[in-house]
Design a protein around this motif. Structure first.
Motif, PDB file in Angstrom:
ATOM      1  N   GLY A 115      10.613  15.090 -10.009  1.00  0.00           N
ATOM      2  CA  GLY A 115       9.531  14.152 -10.306  1.00  0.00           C
ATOM      3  C   GLY A 115       9.761  13.292 -11.534  1.00  0.00           C
ATOM      4  N   ARG A 116       9.216  12.097 -11.499  1.00  0.00           N
ATOM      5  CA  ARG A 116       9.201  11.199 -12.654  1.00  0.00           C
ATOM      6  C   ARG A 116       7.839  10.495 -12.681  1.00  0.00           C
ATOM      7  NH1 ARG A 116      15.242   8.378 -12.989  1.00  0.00           N
ATOM      8  NH2 ARG A 116      16.405  10.355 -12.886  1.00  0.00           N
ATOM      9  N   PRO A 117       7.392  10.075 -13.845  1.00  0.00           N
ATOM     10  CA  PRO A 117       6.115   9.346 -13.892  1.00  0.00           C
ATOM     11  C   PRO A 117       6.180   8.092 -13.016  1.00  0.00           C
ATOM     12  CG  PRO A 117       6.827   9.953 -16.103  1.00  0.00           C
ATOM     13  CD  PRO A 117       7.976  10.254 -15.185  1.00  0.00           C
ATOM     14  N   THR A 118       5.113   7.837 -12.276  1.00  0.00           N
ATOM     15  CA  THR A 118       5.059   6.636 -11.433  1.00  0.00           C
ATOM     16  C   THR A 118       5.313   5.385 -12.274  1.00  0.00           C
ATOM     17  OG1 THR A 118       3.489   7.709  -9.944  1.00  0.00           O
ATOM     18  CG2 THR A 118       3.594   5.307  -9.841  1.00  0.00           C
ATOM     19  N   ALA A 119       4.813   5.382 -13.512  1.00  0.00           N
ATOM     20  CA  ALA A 119       5.005   4.218 -14.391  1.00  0.00           C
ATOM     21  C   ALA A 119       6.478   3.905 -14.602  1.00  0.00           C
ATOM     22  CB  ALA A 119       4.331   4.473 -15.743  1.00  0.00           C
ATOM     23  N   SER A 120       7.338   4.925 -14.559  1.00  0.00           N
ATOM     24  CA  SER A 120       8.764   4.705 -14.820  1.00  0.00           C
ATOM     25  C   SER A 120       9.516   4.154 -13.619  1.00  0.00           C
ATOM     26  CB  SER A 120       9.415   6.012 -15.290  1.00  0.00           C
ATOM     27  OG  SER A 120       9.557   6.933 -14.217  1.00  0.00           O
ATOM     28  N   VAL A 121       8.922   4.251 -12.410  1.00  0.00           N
ATOM     29  CA  VAL A 121       9.602   3.729 -11.214  1.00  0.00           C
ATOM     30  C   VAL A 121       8.941   2.447 -10.685  1.00  0.00           C
ATOM     31  CG1 VAL A 121      10.462   5.994 -10.529  1.00  0.00           C
ATOM     32  CG2 VAL A 121       8.291   5.193  -9.581  1.00  0.00           C
ATOM     33  N   MET A 122       7.756   2.151 -11.192  1.00  0.00           N
ATOM     34  CA  MET A 122       7.079   0.906 -10.785  1.00  0.00           C
ATOM     35  C   MET A 122       7.848  -0.284 -11.369  1.00  0.00           C
ATOM     36  SD  MET A 122       4.287   0.123  -8.994  1.00  0.00           S
ATOM     37  CE  MET A 122       3.293   1.609  -9.074  1.00  0.00           C
ATOM     38  N   PRO A 123       8.190  -1.293 -10.541  1.00  0.00           N
ATOM     39  CA  PRO A 123       8.926  -2.443 -11.076  1.00  0.00           C
ATOM     40  C   PRO A 123       8.157  -3.117 -12.212  1.00  0.00           C
ATOM     41  CG  PRO A 123       8.910  -2.496  -8.674  1.00  0.00           C
ATOM     42  CD  PRO A 123       7.958  -1.411  -9.088  1.00  0.00           C
ATOM     43  N   PRO A 124       8.801  -3.359 -13.355  1.00  0.00           N
ATOM     44  CA  PRO A 124       8.111  -3.964 -14.508  1.00  0.00           C
ATOM     45  C   PRO A 124       7.439  -5.280 -14.143  1.00  0.00           C
ATOM     46  CG  PRO A 124      10.297  -3.211 -15.142  1.00  0.00           C
ATOM     47  CD  PRO A 124      10.218  -3.059 -13.654  1.00  0.00           C
ATOM     48  N   GLY A 125       6.185  -5.416 -14.579  1.00  0.00           N
ATOM     49  CA  GLY A 125       5.450  -6.656 -14.355  1.00  0.00           C
ATOM     50  C   GLY A 125       4.634  -6.682 -13.080  1.00  0.00           C
ATOM     51  N   VAL A 126       4.993  -5.835 -12.136  1.00  0.00           N
ATOM     52  CA  VAL A 126       4.226  -5.751 -10.882  1.00  0.00           C
ATOM     53  C   VAL A 126       2.885  -5.072 -11.179  1.00  0.00           C
ATOM     54  CG1 VAL A 126       4.143  -4.492  -8.681  1.00  0.00           C
ATOM     55  CG2 VAL A 126       6.180  -5.799  -9.292  1.00  0.00           C
TER      56      VAL A 126
ATOM     57  N   LEU B 213       0.854  -1.197   0.000  1.00  0.00           N
ATOM     58  CA  LEU B 213       0.000   0.000   0.000  1.00  0.00           C
ATOM     59  C   LEU B 213       0.884   1.239   0.000  1.00  0.00           C
ATOM     60  CD1 LEU B 213      -2.703  -1.043   2.649  1.00  0.00           C
ATOM     61  CD2 LEU B 213      -2.611  -1.524   0.181  1.00  0.00           C
ATOM     62  N   GLY B 214       0.840   2.000  -1.101  1.00  0.00           N
ATOM     63  CA  GLY B 214       1.624   3.221  -1.222  1.00  0.00           C
ATOM     64  C   GLY B 214       2.742   3.074  -2.239  1.00  0.00           C
ATOM     65  N   GLY B 215       2.864   4.066  -3.110  1.00  0.00           N
ATOM     66  CA  GLY B 215       3.906   4.049  -4.143  1.00  0.00           C
ATOM     67  C   GLY B 215       4.929   5.140  -3.932  1.00  0.00           C
ATOM     68  N   GLY B 216       5.191   5.477  -2.664  1.00  0.00           N
ATOM     69  CA  GLY B 216       6.269   6.412  -2.354  1.00  0.00           C
ATOM     70  C   GLY B 216       7.588   5.662  -2.286  1.00  0.00           C
ATOM     71  N   SER B 217       8.563   6.229  -1.594  1.00  0.00           N
ATOM     72  CA  SER B 217       9.888   5.606  -1.553  1.00  0.00           C
ATOM     73  C   SER B 217       9.847   4.225  -0.910  1.00  0.00           C
ATOM     74  CB  SER B 217      10.884   6.518  -0.835  1.00  0.00           C
ATOM     75  OG  SER B 217      10.406   6.899   0.436  1.00  0.00           O
ATOM     76  N   GLY B 218       9.119   4.094   0.219  1.00  0.00           N
ATOM     77  CA  GLY B 218       9.042   2.801   0.895  1.00  0.00           C
ATOM     78  C   GLY B 218       8.299   1.763   0.075  1.00  0.00           C
ATOM     79  N   GLY B 219       7.181   2.161  -0.532  1.00  0.00           N
ATOM     80  CA  GLY B 219       6.369   1.227  -1.305  1.00  0.00           C
ATOM     81  C   GLY B 219       7.054   0.731  -2.561  1.00  0.00           C
ATOM     82  N   ILE B 220       7.722   1.627  -3.278  1.00  0.00           N
ATOM     83  CA  ILE B 220       8.378   1.214  -4.524  1.00  0.00           C
ATOM     84  C   ILE B 220       9.596   0.332  -4.243  1.00  0.00           C
ATOM     85  CG2 ILE B 220       9.642   2.022  -6.565  1.00  0.00           C
ATOM     86  CD1 ILE B 220       6.660   2.448  -6.809  1.00  0.00           C
TER      87      ILE B 220
ATOM     88  N   GLU C 121      -1.535   2.616  -5.559  1.00  0.00           N
ATOM     89  CA  GLU C 121      -1.032   3.990  -5.559  1.00  0.00           C
ATOM     90  C   GLU C 121      -1.790   4.807  -6.606  1.00  0.00           C
ATOM     91  OE1 GLU C 121       0.306   7.494  -5.279  1.00  0.00           O
ATOM     92  OE2 GLU C 121       1.125   6.053  -3.839  1.00  0.00           O
ATOM     93  N   PRO C 122      -2.453   5.912  -6.200  1.00  0.00           N
ATOM     94  CA  PRO C 122      -3.251   6.672  -7.158  1.00  0.00           C
ATOM     95  C   PRO C 122      -2.464   7.673  -8.010  1.00  0.00           C
ATOM     96  CG  PRO C 122      -3.483   7.605  -4.969  1.00  0.00           C
ATOM     97  CD  PRO C 122      -2.612   6.396  -4.827  1.00  0.00           C
ATOM     98  N   SER C 123      -1.288   8.094  -7.543  1.00  0.00           N
ATOM     99  CA  SER C 123      -0.589   9.213  -8.194  1.00  0.00           C
ATOM    100  C   SER C 123       0.108   8.819  -9.491  1.00  0.00           C
ATOM    101  CB  SER C 123       0.453   9.815  -7.247  1.00  0.00           C
ATOM    102  OG  SER C 123      -0.140  10.183  -6.033  1.00  0.00           O
ATOM    103  N   GLU C 124      -0.035   9.681 -10.484  1.00  0.00           N
ATOM    104  CA  GLU C 124       0.642   9.472 -11.766  1.00  0.00           C
ATOM    105  C   GLU C 124       2.118   9.880 -11.707  1.00  0.00           C
ATOM    106  OE1 GLU C 124      -0.357   8.143 -14.541  1.00  0.00           O
ATOM    107  OE2 GLU C 124      -2.546   8.047 -14.374  1.00  0.00           O
ATOM    108  N   MET C 125       2.457  10.724 -10.707  1.00  0.00           N
ATOM    109  CA  MET C 125       3.835  11.187 -10.579  1.00  0.00           C
ATOM    110  C   MET C 125       4.432  10.752  -9.242  1.00  0.00           C
ATOM    111  SD  MET C 125       4.966  12.826 -13.258  1.00  0.00           S
ATOM    112  CE  MET C 125       6.305  13.884 -12.685  1.00  0.00           C
ATOM    113  N   HIS C 126       5.723  10.440  -9.278  1.00  0.00           N
ATOM    114  CA  HIS C 126       6.477  10.074  -8.074  1.00  0.00           C
ATOM    115  C   HIS C 126       7.533  11.164  -7.855  1.00  0.00           C
ATOM    116  CE1 HIS C 126       8.495   7.120  -5.296  1.00  0.00           C
ATOM    117  NE2 HIS C 126       9.502   7.929  -5.550  1.00  0.00           N
ATOM    118  N   TYR C 127       7.628  11.656  -6.623  1.00  0.00           N
ATOM    119  CA  TYR C 127       8.553  12.770  -6.353  1.00  0.00           C
ATOM    120  C   TYR C 127       9.649  12.376  -5.372  1.00  0.00           C
ATOM    121  CZ  TYR C 127       5.213  15.769  -8.714  1.00  0.00           C
ATOM    122  OH  TYR C 127       4.398  16.317  -9.662  1.00  0.00           O
ATOM    123  N   TYR C 128      10.856  12.847  -5.667  1.00  0.00           N
ATOM    124  CA  TYR C 128      11.977  12.742  -4.726  1.00  0.00           C
ATOM    125  C   TYR C 128      11.918  13.989  -3.852  1.00  0.00           C
ATOM    126  CZ  TYR C 128      16.761  12.624  -2.925  1.00  0.00           C
ATOM    127  OH  TYR C 128      17.856  12.623  -2.097  1.00  0.00           O
ATOM    128  N   GLN C 129      11.218  13.863  -2.726  1.00  0.00           N
ATOM    129  CA  GLN C 129      10.899  15.041  -1.922  1.00  0.00           C
ATOM    130  C   GLN C 129      12.091  15.709  -1.227  1.00  0.00           C
ATOM    131  OE1 GLN C 129       7.375  14.451   0.539  1.00  0.00           O
ATOM    132  NE2 GLN C 129       6.479  13.106  -1.001  1.00  0.00           N
TER     133      GLN C 129
END
Length: 438
Positions: free
Chosen positions: A88-99, A37-44, A63-71
């Motif tokens: 920031g980068r698109p969440t799609a680019s940091v989500m592990p492929p296939g997950v 649950l969550g697509g921030g630093s811990g979740g990804i 994770e609902p957000s389209e963008m992921h930020y290095y805060q």
């Protein structure tokens, strides 16, 4: 540095792989071995590690957000040293492929039935759950602040919507008070509220405006910084640069039309003081995520109740936590997430084998205290508030090399190391640098 070079050679995931992710808006029931649950630093980072441990098809991230930020870089964005786009980068680019990426908000967690419900009504069941929902910002808890942020002289480095306002307010500063606040709640990156003060002071000196400025830091805390070794160095910076620090002062109201900030004196209940400002940087009150707070997973204060050594939930053995959402008694930083991810990975691997966790998290966290546009005091410490420094030097000294680490090395390590589950903190390097003594 060799590890960094190896990471640089890793091909960048980039947006090109986004077609490999599947997102969900279906109402059908879904089941996963590991639900994050969550697509921030811990979740990804945990989803990347879990993919390697149990296969991509067994892992899902909500994770609902389209963008992921290095805060952490927002400190430098607010001072004009970095662009907001670089954070920031698109969440799609940091989500592990296939997950599986479930592009929804978490609405409800039911650990007694091993299910989670999302805001579109989807019910997802799990065998194991990692909660990495972060915390929530409460700008609304300061009277007049939400509407006050529409005014040009107020900014906050804590949100993507307001961080550039800090830089605009700093650039437009002419003369008067530059006021910086620290709230009476736990916060993420407890050094950030004063980092922007030091950077603002440096900018005003660079632009010849410092003589007409009063730089004021009002903090709810009884200390400048929680670890004495670093606090002593920061007090020296404060005195040398003629910065005004008021302890136990908590922001309760903003009157943007009059350019006034009202602070309560926490040592004298009911007593308030009004500060006029030409620039105001607000660190908002923060608190636990409402979904965690409203679930059986929370402790009395609303934080995720986990074992401080293993990060396993204290009541539900198939639930784990990482990062800002937890009640771990250490500072809430990305550096803490890195160290926690290595321990949590080990804990889960042992649980899957029906073995007892054998590695303990020592509370390691780090706060690069930016004191100018080219200097940093690198604070690193453990659960006991004892310095736990990586390098065999006195890190309480302001150093140009540590600024380079903060501004250039750490973002690279974040995007190409931590988020891929390849960076678990500097522990092994600390041992190497200290010849096994730490």
């Amino acid at each position: 540095m060799a590890a960094l070079r190896r990471l640089r050679k890793c091909p960048s995931t980039g947006i090109v792989i986004s077609h490999l992710h599947t997102s969900s808006r279906a109402s059908a029931k879904q089941h996963y071995k590991m639900l994050v649950l969550g697509g921030g630093s811990g979740g990804i980072t945990m989803s990347a590690r879990m993919k390697r441990m149990m296969g991509a098809e067994n892992v899902a991230v909500v994770e609902p957000s389209e963008m992921h930020y290095y805060q952490p870089i927002w400190t430098l964005v607010g001072a004009g040293a970095k662009s907001v786009a670089s954070s920031g980068r698109p969440t799609a680019s940091v989500m592990p492929p296939g997950v599986k990426w479930v592009k929804s908000k978490v609405q409800e967690i039911n650990p007694d039935t091993n299910t989670v419900r999302t805001d579109d009504g989807t019910e997802i069941s799990y065998e194991y759950l990692v909660v990495a929902l972060g915390l929530q910002l409460h700008y609304d808890k300061i009277k007049g602040l939400p509407e006050g942020l529409e005014h040009p002289k107020i900014g906050s480095n804590y949100s993507i919507q307001t961080v550039e306002k800090t830089w605009k307010a700093l650039q437009n500063f002419k003369e008067g008070n530059a006021v910086f606040s620290f709230p009476n709640t736990p916060v993420k990156c407890a050094g950030a509220p004063q980092k922007i003060m030091y950077l603002s002071d440096a900018f005003l000196r660079k632009t010849g405006k410092r003589a007409k400025a009063n730089v004021i830091y009002n903090t709810s805390l009884p200390v400048l910084f929680g670890i004495k070794k670093y606090a002593d160095s920061l007090w020296e910076v404060v005195k040398r640069r003629d910065l005004q620090v008021n302890l136990r002062h908590n922001l309760i109201e903003v009157r943007a039309d009059k350019q006034e900030a009202v602070f309560e004196n926490l040592d004298k209940p009911g007593e308030t003081k009004v500060f006029e400002y030409e620039m105001l940087h607000v660190t908002p009150p923060m608190g636990p995520h409402s979904v965690v707070k409203g679930s059986p997973l929370a402790d009395e204060a609303g934080w995720l109740d986990v074992n401080k050594d293993t990060l396993q939930h204290n009541k539900y053995p198939n639930v784990f936590g990482i990062g800002d959402c937890t009640n771990l008694p250490t500072a809430k930083t990305a550096a803490a997430v890195a160290a926690q991810s290595a321990i949590l990975n080990r804990t889960i691997s042992k649980i899957l084998k029906n073995e007892k966790p054998d590695k303990k998290y020592d509370g390691y966290t780090s706060c690069p205290l930016v004191t100018s546009y080219n200097t940093v005091i690198l604070a690193e410490f453990d659960y006991n508030g004892q310095p736990l420094e990586t390098f065999p030097i006195n890190q309480a000294k302001e150093r140009r090399s540590m600024y380079h680490m903060k501004a250039d090395v750490m973002p690279h390590l974040y995007w190409h190391g931590l988020l891929r589950g390849l960076w678990g903190g500097p522990g092994p390097y600390r041992k190497l640098f200290h010849l096994g003594m730490k």
